[in-house]
Design a protein around this motif. Structure first.
Motif, short mmCIF file in Angstrom:
data_model
loop_
_atom_site.label_atom_id
_atom_site.label_comp_id
_atom_site.label_asym_id
_atom_site.label_seq_id
_atom_site.Cartn_x
_atom_site.Cartn_y
_atom_site.Cartn_z
N ARG A 308 0.84 -1.20 0.00
CA ARG A 308 0.00 0.00 0.00
C ARG A 308 0.87 1.25 0.00
N ASP A 309 1.97 1.23 0.74
CA ASP A 309 2.85 2.40 0.82
C ASP A 309 3.66 2.59 -0.45
N ALA A 310 4.19 1.47 -0.98
CA ALA A 310 5.11 1.57 -2.13
C ALA A 310 4.40 1.55 -3.46
N GLY A 311 3.18 1.04 -3.49
CA GLY A 311 2.47 0.88 -4.75
C GLY A 311 2.77 -0.48 -5.38
N SER A 312 2.29 -0.68 -6.60
CA SER A 312 2.52 -1.96 -7.28
C SER A 312 3.71 -1.83 -8.23
N PHE A 313 4.39 -2.97 -8.45
CA PHE A 313 5.60 -2.97 -9.28
C PHE A 313 5.41 -3.88 -10.49
N ARG A 314 6.16 -3.63 -11.52
CA ARG A 314 6.06 -4.45 -12.73
C ARG A 314 6.62 -5.85 -12.47
N SER A 315 6.22 -6.77 -13.33
CA SER A 315 6.64 -8.17 -13.17
C SER A 315 8.14 -8.32 -13.35
N ARG A 316 8.68 -9.26 -12.60
CA ARG A 316 10.11 -9.58 -12.70
C ARG A 316 10.27 -11.08 -12.97
N ASP A 317 9.50 -11.61 -13.89
CA ASP A 317 9.53 -13.04 -14.17
C ASP A 317 10.92 -13.46 -14.66
N ARG A 318 11.32 -14.66 -14.25
CA ARG A 318 12.60 -15.22 -14.67
C ARG A 318 12.35 -16.54 -15.40
N TYR A 319 13.15 -16.80 -16.41
CA TYR A 319 12.99 -18.04 -17.17
C TYR A 319 14.29 -18.36 -17.90
N VAL A 320 14.36 -19.56 -18.44
CA VAL A 320 15.50 -19.97 -19.25
C VAL A 320 15.00 -20.60 -20.54
N ALA A 321 15.59 -20.19 -21.65
CA ALA A 321 15.35 -20.80 -22.95
C ALA A 321 16.63 -21.53 -23.35
N ALA A 322 16.50 -22.79 -23.77
CA ALA A 322 17.70 -23.60 -23.98
C ALA A 322 17.55 -24.54 -25.16
N GLY A 323 18.68 -24.92 -25.72
CA GLY A 323 18.71 -25.88 -26.81
C GLY A 323 20.01 -26.66 -26.81
N GLN A 324 19.96 -27.88 -27.32
CA GLN A 324 21.15 -28.73 -27.39
C GLN A 324 21.07 -29.58 -28.66
N PHE A 325 22.22 -29.77 -29.30
CA PHE A 325 22.29 -30.62 -30.50
C PHE A 325 23.51 -31.51 -30.39
N GLY A 326 23.35 -32.79 -30.80
CA GLY A 326 24.47 -33.71 -30.70
C GLY A 326 24.45 -34.78 -31.75
N ILE A 327 25.55 -35.51 -31.85
CA ILE A 327 25.67 -36.63 -32.76
C ILE A 327 26.07 -37.87 -31.98
N ASP A 328 25.63 -39.01 -32.47
CA ASP A 328 25.90 -40.31 -31.84
C ASP A 328 26.48 -41.21 -32.90
N VAL A 329 27.76 -41.62 -32.72
CA VAL A 329 28.47 -42.40 -33.73
C VAL A 329 28.91 -43.73 -33.12
#
Length: 571
Positions: A308-329
């Motif tokens: 109530r004193d400070a007001g509302s704040f914007r979102s601070r969402d955290r996330y991770v985007a990831a990718g991996q590629f490999g070969i199997d011989v």
């Protein structure tokens, strides 16, 4: 003649019996009961088919007359509710029993509910699995370790802490024991259910023990609740798995690590929230490719973040985007090699200094950027820009702080493995891992840092010495995969494996919250040797021992030896 007392609910069966008696009796007796009408009723009610009714009429018309037939009493219902029916010949009774037996047998076979040794069909789509592990856990500390080792996580999980030494409310930062050995008995119990919904849809749910909501440990310390107090169970996994085409799968919910990694990057107990897609393509008998991509939430801002004193704040969402590629011989039937590269981009995990925030304000706009779970190793910074109390002398105003991560995190990784089969059940494997935080900038992190300084003669306070990379090498031999985190979990009596390796992971090479929880104090900023061995003492039952010896890289002297003896049983 026999008289049977029955209730009205068995009338269809009585009608069938009456028809059978009329057809088998002499023409004189048949005059008392109109068999054709009874058969028509039976056909309409589905008791017999049209073909069966016609066959019974034809058989009755060609049957030879029976000499001196027994008198037949017409069926009827007495005032007291007693039903009188004609005598049922043995041949008709046998026919009815055989037809019922055939019909019920077909239904039982289709639904799987009446065969000897069989179970209902739906139970065949459910599998239950689990494991129980008892552990003796010893953490052995060097007596010359630096004593004032700050527990940043304890501050961030609480209500902040006044860091101004001149303030009347000043409290020392919470410290972690680093000199006295700790020995504990720990228990891990997990129970999972897998359901096959369709040929390409399955669901999974698993519960597990745990001291707290830690994402990297399901250990429960025995005696923690005091006087044999009960322990909590946590939702460890809950996911839907889709395989619309061969070699391609999608996971939704909370599921196991979808990437091919070691514990250098992600702890073996870590599960992922979000969505991932994995593809494996076998191009020929000796060459294949695989890849995984995903999006994973790390933190979601509360709808009521603010005050109530400070007001509302914007979102601070955290996330991770990831990718991996490999070969199997597989150059030969005995030799296999795998190589993979990965990219992991963490968003909004770096701390930010708040807008000016009053000394007595309960919430500041960047408070949500503090880690809600962390281990040890990452470089930290203060989050609040506190405006002092003008009513007190300069320098005496309280300064309540939270602490965030001083660096951004954008990780690239490489992993390789070479395995050679010495015999049908014995292999040797050499594997290596490397990762680097591309977003780490020493010139930006150093001025914000509150820890990870090079030691000087009187403690810490030298030049910032945090780092951005990590690597590991490990040599393993034995029944590989059996009982290891990402391999075949089946254990046979007499199975064994052993491994030895070396690891070095600098302070900001990875989020310490997700890294191995057993090496050193758990997290990053450690280097040292490790070795382990496992032996199968019975079916799906093994005893194992691990030894890890770790030394801190940046910061004052800290050495930790970790010994774990496990007895594990799976089902």
């Amino acid at each position: 003649m026999f008289r049977l007392q029955v209730r009205n609910r068995v009338m269809p069966l009585l009608m069938a019996c009456s028809a059978g008696a009329a057809l088998a009796a002499s023409p004189a007796a048949a005059q008392q009961v109109d068999s054709n009408k009874l058969l028509e009723v039976m056909v309409r009610k589905g008791l017999v088919t049209r073909e069966e009714a016609d066959a019974m009429i034809a058989e009755a018309g060609t049957a030879a007359p029976i000499a001196a037939p027994a008198p037949v009493l017409a069926g009827g219902v007495a005032p007291d509710g007693v039903q009188t029916i004609p005598y049922i010949p043995q041949v008709v009774r046998e026919q009815i029993k055989q037809e019922l037996r055939t019909e019920l047998g077909q239904q039982a076979q289709a639904q799987g509910w009446a065969k000897p040794g069989e179970v209902p069909e739906w139970t065949k789509r459910i599998t239950i699995s689990g494991d129980i592990r008892a552990r003796m856990d010893a953490m052995l500390f060097d007596r010359n370790n630096y004593a004032d080792f700050v527990n940043w996580g304890a501050v961030n999980e609480g209500g902040g802490i006044d860091v101004n030494p001149a303030s009347p409310g000043f409290v020392n930062l919470p410290y972690l024991n680093t000199r006295n050995d700790r020995v504990a008995m720990r228990l891990r119990a997990r129970l999972g259910i897998n359901a096959r919904i369709d040929d390409w849809v399955t669901a999974e749910m698993r519960i597990a023990t745990g001291n707290d909501r830690s994402p990297v440990s399901t250990n429960q310390t025995l005696g923690q609740a005091g006087e044999f107090g009960k322990y909590q169970l946590w939702l460890d996994r809950a996911a839907i798995h889709l395989t619309p085409i061969k070699g391609f799968g999608v996971e939704l919910g909370r599921f196991s690590n979808p990437f091919w990694t070691s514990t250098l990057m992600f702890d073996e107990d870590l599960n992922f929230d979000g969505i991932s897609a994995t593809a494996k393509v076998k191009l020929n008998e000796r060459f294949g490719v695989f890849g995984t991509a995903g999006f994973f939430p790390l933190f979601n801002t509360s709808l009521n973040f603010g005050s109530r004193d400070a007001g509302s704040f914007r979102s601070r969402d955290r996330y991770v985007a990831a990718g991996q590629f490999g070969i199997d011989v597989r150059p030969t039937s005995a030799l296999r090699t795998r190589i993979a590269g990965g990219y992991y981009r963490f968003e909004n995990v770096q701390g930010q200094v708040s807008a000016p925030c009053a000394f007595n304000q309960d919430v500041c706009d960047t408070d949500a950027m503090r880690p809600l779970f962390q281990q040890f190793g990452n470089t930290h910074m203060a989050l609040r820009d506190v405006v002092p109390n003008p009513a007190v002398a300069q320098g005496l105003s309280p300064e309540v702080q939270y602490f965030g991560l001083a660096s951004k995190y954008e990780i690239v990784s490489a992993r390789g493995e070479l395995e050679y089969g010495l015999s049908e059940h014995l292999s040797i494997r050499l594997e290596g891992d490397y990762m680097r935080n591309l977003a780490f900038t020493r010139g930006k992190v150093g001025p914000l840092a509150l820890n990870n300084f090079a030691p000087v003669l009187n403690g810490s306070g030298g030049q910032f010495s945090g780092g951005d990379d990590g690597w590991q090498m490990r040599l393993s031999v034995g029944h590989l995969g059996r009982g290891l985190p990402q391999g075949d979990q089946t254990i046979h009596k007499g199975d064994w494996n052993a491994n030895i390796g070396y690891r070095r992971i600098e302070s900001d090479a990875m989020l310490d919250a997700l890294a191995d929880s057993d090496f050193g104090l758990g997290g990053t900023n450690m280097k040292g040797w490790f070795a382990a061995g496992t032996y199968g003492v019975a079916a799906n039952t093994a005893v194992g021992i691990r030894w890890m010896s770790a030394d801190e890289i940046a910061g004052p002297p800290l050495s930790v030896d970790h010994l774990m003896v496990d007895f594990t049983s799976r089902f």
